[in-house]
Design a protein around this motif. Structure first.
Motif, PDB file in Angstrom:
ATOM      1  N   ASN A   1       0.827  -1.191   0.031  1.00  0.00           N
ATOM      2  CA  ASN A   1      -0.130  -0.058  -0.004  1.00  0.00           C
ATOM      3  C   ASN A   1       0.841   1.328  -0.009  1.00  0.00           C
ATOM      4  O   ASN A   1       0.325   2.197  -0.400  1.00  0.00           O
ATOM      5  CB  ASN A   1      -0.949   0.018   1.206  1.00  0.00           C
ATOM      6  CG  ASN A   1      -0.363   0.091   2.741  1.00  0.00           C
ATOM      7  OD1 ASN A   1       0.920  -0.301   2.652  1.00  0.00           O
ATOM      8  ND2 ASN A   1      -1.084   0.277   3.582  1.00  0.00           N
ATOM      9  N   ASN A   2       2.187   1.123   0.243  1.00  0.00           N
ATOM     10  CA  ASN A   2       2.894   2.290   0.183  1.00  0.00           C
ATOM     11  C   ASN A   2       3.297   2.702  -1.351  1.00  0.00           C
ATOM     12  O   ASN A   2       3.596   3.624  -1.662  1.00  0.00           O
ATOM     13  CB  ASN A   2       4.491   2.090   0.615  1.00  0.00           C
ATOM     14  CG  ASN A   2       5.133   0.659   0.322  1.00  0.00           C
ATOM     15  OD1 ASN A   2       4.603  -0.165  -0.128  1.00  0.00           O
ATOM     16  ND2 ASN A   2       6.349   1.113   0.142  1.00  0.00           N
ATOM     17  N   LEU A   3       3.045   1.643  -2.201  1.00  0.00           N
ATOM     18  CA  LEU A   3       2.889   2.083  -3.723  1.00  0.00           C
ATOM     19  C   LEU A   3       1.643   2.591  -4.051  1.00  0.00           C
ATOM     20  O   LEU A   3       1.359   2.612  -5.352  1.00  0.00           O
ATOM     21  CB  LEU A   3       3.478   0.981  -4.419  1.00  0.00           C
ATOM     22  CG  LEU A   3       4.955   0.387  -4.023  1.00  0.00           C
ATOM     23  CD1 LEU A   3       4.983  -1.007  -5.128  1.00  0.00           C
ATOM     24  CD2 LEU A   3       5.866   1.396  -4.252  1.00  0.00           C
ATOM     25  N   MET A   4       0.626   2.304  -3.479  1.00  0.00           N
ATOM     26  CA  MET A   4      -0.901   2.697  -3.948  1.00  0.00           C
ATOM     27  C   MET A   4      -1.066   4.030  -4.248  1.00  0.00           C
ATOM     28  O   MET A   4      -0.986   4.993  -3.292  1.00  0.00           O
ATOM     29  CB  MET A   4      -1.777   2.119  -2.918  1.00  0.00           C
ATOM     30  CG  MET A   4      -3.314   2.263  -3.249  1.00  0.00           C
ATOM     31  SD  MET A   4      -4.396   1.564  -2.253  1.00  0.00           S
ATOM     32  CE  MET A   4      -4.373   2.330  -0.621  1.00  0.00           C
ATOM     33  N   ILE A   5      -1.485   4.373  -5.482  1.00  0.00           N
ATOM     34  CA  ILE A   5      -1.773   5.703  -5.615  1.00  0.00           C
ATOM     35  C   ILE A   5      -3.415   5.689  -5.605  1.00  0.00           C
ATOM     36  O   ILE A   5      -4.131   4.952  -6.194  1.00  0.00           O
ATOM     37  CB  ILE A   5      -1.396   6.158  -7.322  1.00  0.00           C
ATOM     38  CG1 ILE A   5       0.189   6.013  -7.408  1.00  0.00           C
ATOM     39  CG2 ILE A   5      -1.840   7.395  -7.595  1.00  0.00           C
ATOM     40  CD1 ILE A   5       0.519   6.387  -8.670  1.00  0.00           C
ATOM     41  N   MET A   6      -3.847   6.701  -5.133  1.00  0.00           N
ATOM     42  CA  MET A   6      -5.492   7.190  -4.982  1.00  0.00           C
ATOM     43  C   MET A   6      -5.712   8.094  -5.808  1.00  0.00           C
ATOM     44  O   MET A   6      -5.164   9.205  -5.795  1.00  0.00           O
ATOM     45  CB  MET A   6      -5.684   7.181  -3.391  1.00  0.00           C
ATOM     46  CG  MET A   6      -5.251   5.997  -2.502  1.00  0.00           C
ATOM     47  SD  MET A   6      -5.801   6.203  -0.709  1.00  0.00           S
ATOM     48  CE  MET A   6      -7.298   5.622  -0.990  1.00  0.00           C
TER      49      MET A   6
ATOM     50  N   THR B   1      -0.232  10.168  -4.179  1.00  0.00           N
ATOM     51  CA  THR B   1       0.520   9.092  -3.805  1.00  0.00           C
ATOM     52  C   THR B   1       0.798   8.750  -2.417  1.00  0.00           C
ATOM     53  O   THR B   1       0.184   9.752  -1.721  1.00  0.00           O
ATOM     54  CB  THR B   1       2.039   9.198  -4.494  1.00  0.00           C
ATOM     55  OG1 THR B   1       2.663  10.286  -3.710  1.00  0.00           O
ATOM     56  CG2 THR B   1       2.160   9.745  -5.876  1.00  0.00           C
ATOM     57  N   SER B   2       1.294   7.801  -1.800  1.00  0.00           N
ATOM     58  CA  SER B   2       1.279   7.484  -0.565  1.00  0.00           C
ATOM     59  C   SER B   2       2.152   8.631   0.039  1.00  0.00           C
ATOM     60  O   SER B   2       2.100   8.686   1.216  1.00  0.00           O
ATOM     61  CB  SER B   2       1.999   6.176  -0.288  1.00  0.00           C
ATOM     62  OG  SER B   2       3.125   5.964  -1.050  1.00  0.00           O
TER      63      SER B   2
ATOM     64  N   TYR C   1     -15.880   8.858  -8.903  1.00  0.00           N
ATOM     65  CA  TYR C   1     -15.586   7.470  -8.530  1.00  0.00           C
ATOM     66  C   TYR C   1     -13.899   7.503  -8.131  1.00  0.00           C
ATOM     67  O   TYR C   1     -13.009   8.275  -8.396  1.00  0.00           O
ATOM     68  CB  TYR C   1     -15.216   6.616  -9.796  1.00  0.00           C
ATOM     69  CG  TYR C   1     -16.422   6.382 -10.507  1.00  0.00           C
ATOM     70  CD1 TYR C   1     -16.962   7.460 -11.727  1.00  0.00           C
ATOM     71  CD2 TYR C   1     -17.463   5.309 -10.392  1.00  0.00           C
ATOM     72  CE1 TYR C   1     -18.030   6.846 -12.269  1.00  0.00           C
ATOM     73  CE2 TYR C   1     -18.577   5.074 -11.108  1.00  0.00           C
ATOM     74  CZ  TYR C   1     -18.682   6.076 -11.967  1.00  0.00           C
ATOM     75  OH  TYR C   1     -19.885   5.885 -12.657  1.00  0.00           O
ATOM     76  N   CYS C   2     -13.924   6.633  -6.934  1.00  0.00           N
ATOM     77  CA  CYS C   2     -12.373   6.768  -6.447  1.00  0.00           C
ATOM     78  C   CYS C   2     -11.586   5.395  -7.103  1.00  0.00           C
ATOM     79  O   CYS C   2     -12.388   4.597  -7.383  1.00  0.00           O
ATOM     80  CB  CYS C   2     -12.548   6.473  -4.897  1.00  0.00           C
ATOM     81  SG  CYS C   2     -13.395   5.167  -4.122  1.00  0.00           S
ATOM     82  N   ASN C   3     -10.747   5.406  -7.090  1.00  0.00           N
ATOM     83  CA  ASN C   3      -9.761   4.492  -7.741  1.00  0.00           C
ATOM     84  C   ASN C   3      -8.614   4.362  -7.195  1.00  0.00           C
ATOM     85  O   ASN C   3      -7.928   5.121  -6.563  1.00  0.00           O
ATOM     86  CB  ASN C   3      -9.600   4.817  -9.414  1.00  0.00           C
ATOM     87  CG  ASN C   3      -8.545   4.131 -10.240  1.00  0.00           C
ATOM     88  OD1 ASN C   3      -7.451   4.525 -10.035  1.00  0.00           O
ATOM     89  ND2 ASN C   3      -8.951   2.978 -10.705  1.00  0.00           N
ATOM     90  N   ILE C   4      -7.980   3.100  -7.203  1.00  0.00           N
ATOM     91  CA  ILE C   4      -6.447   2.968  -6.667  1.00  0.00           C
ATOM     92  C   ILE C   4      -5.881   2.180  -7.947  1.00  0.00           C
ATOM     93  O   ILE C   4      -6.240   1.442  -8.607  1.00  0.00           O
ATOM     94  CB  ILE C   4      -6.495   1.968  -5.416  1.00  0.00           C
ATOM     95  CG1 ILE C   4      -7.201   0.436  -5.689  1.00  0.00           C
ATOM     96  CG2 ILE C   4      -7.361   2.572  -4.261  1.00  0.00           C
ATOM     97  CD1 ILE C   4      -6.998  -0.461  -4.678  1.00  0.00           C
ATOM     98  N   LEU C   5      -4.513   2.591  -7.627  1.00  0.00           N
ATOM     99  CA  LEU C   5      -3.627   1.957  -8.925  1.00  0.00           C
ATOM    100  C   LEU C   5      -2.213   1.303  -7.892  1.00  0.00           C
ATOM    101  O   LEU C   5      -1.544   2.295  -7.412  1.00  0.00           O
ATOM    102  CB  LEU C   5      -3.299   3.113  -9.700  1.00  0.00           C
ATOM    103  CG  LEU C   5      -2.393   2.721 -10.506  1.00  0.00           C
ATOM    104  CD1 LEU C   5      -2.697   1.608 -11.766  1.00  0.00           C
ATOM    105  CD2 LEU C   5      -1.779   4.023 -11.718  1.00  0.00           C
ATOM    106  N   ILE C   6      -2.050   0.132  -8.090  1.00  0.00           N
ATOM    107  CA  ILE C   6      -0.906  -0.383  -7.461  1.00  0.00           C
ATOM    108  C   ILE C   6      -0.221  -1.183  -8.308  1.00  0.00           C
ATOM    109  O   ILE C   6      -0.661  -2.397  -8.875  1.00  0.00           O
ATOM    110  CB  ILE C   6      -1.166  -1.367  -6.183  1.00  0.00           C
ATOM    111  CG1 ILE C   6      -2.315  -0.481  -5.319  1.00  0.00           C
ATOM    112  CG2 ILE C   6       0.158  -1.737  -5.352  1.00  0.00           C
ATOM    113  CD1 ILE C   6      -2.795  -1.510  -4.329  1.00  0.00           C
TER     114      ILE C   6
END
Length: 116
Positions: A30-35, A53-54, A95-100
């Protein structure tokens, strides 16, 4: 992984709303997760509104710069979108979105309607 967005509603032009997105489930790296926050205006394609970014680095669409602020609480896996000086053209489903890495997921949308 589930994304739960909330905070949408009806507001008059010039008003403010705050959207929240809680990410739950097993999240690795999750430290790489872009929200991100996207929106889809009526009759238009989905567009990226803001990203964070985190580490707190942010990016905004030109149309919302200076009016919207994205933030996140890494401990809570939650992203926020503070929207101010809202305009009728901000009316959309957000919409929320996550990118990992190569993984991406959207949550259900939340309707924002700005009346003139």
């Amino acid at each position: 992984v589930q994304l739960q967005a909330s905070g949408g509603g009806l507001v008059q032009a010039g008003g403010s709303l705050r959207l929240s997105c809680v990410v739950s489930g097993s999240i690795f790296n999750n430290n790489l997760m872009i929200m991100n926050w996207y929106r889809q205006c009526p009759g238009k394609q989905r567009e990226l509104v803001a990203a964070i970014t985190s580490g707190g680095r942010t990016n905004y669409a030109d149309s919302v710069k200076g009016r919207f602020t994205i933030s996140r609480d890494n401990a809570k896996n939650t992203a926020y979108l503070q929207m101010s000086s809202l305009r009728p053209e901000d009316t959309a489903v957000y919409y929320c979105n996550i990118l990992i890495g190569g993984y991406t997921q959207y949550g259900q949308g939340t309707q924002v309607t700005v009346s003139s």
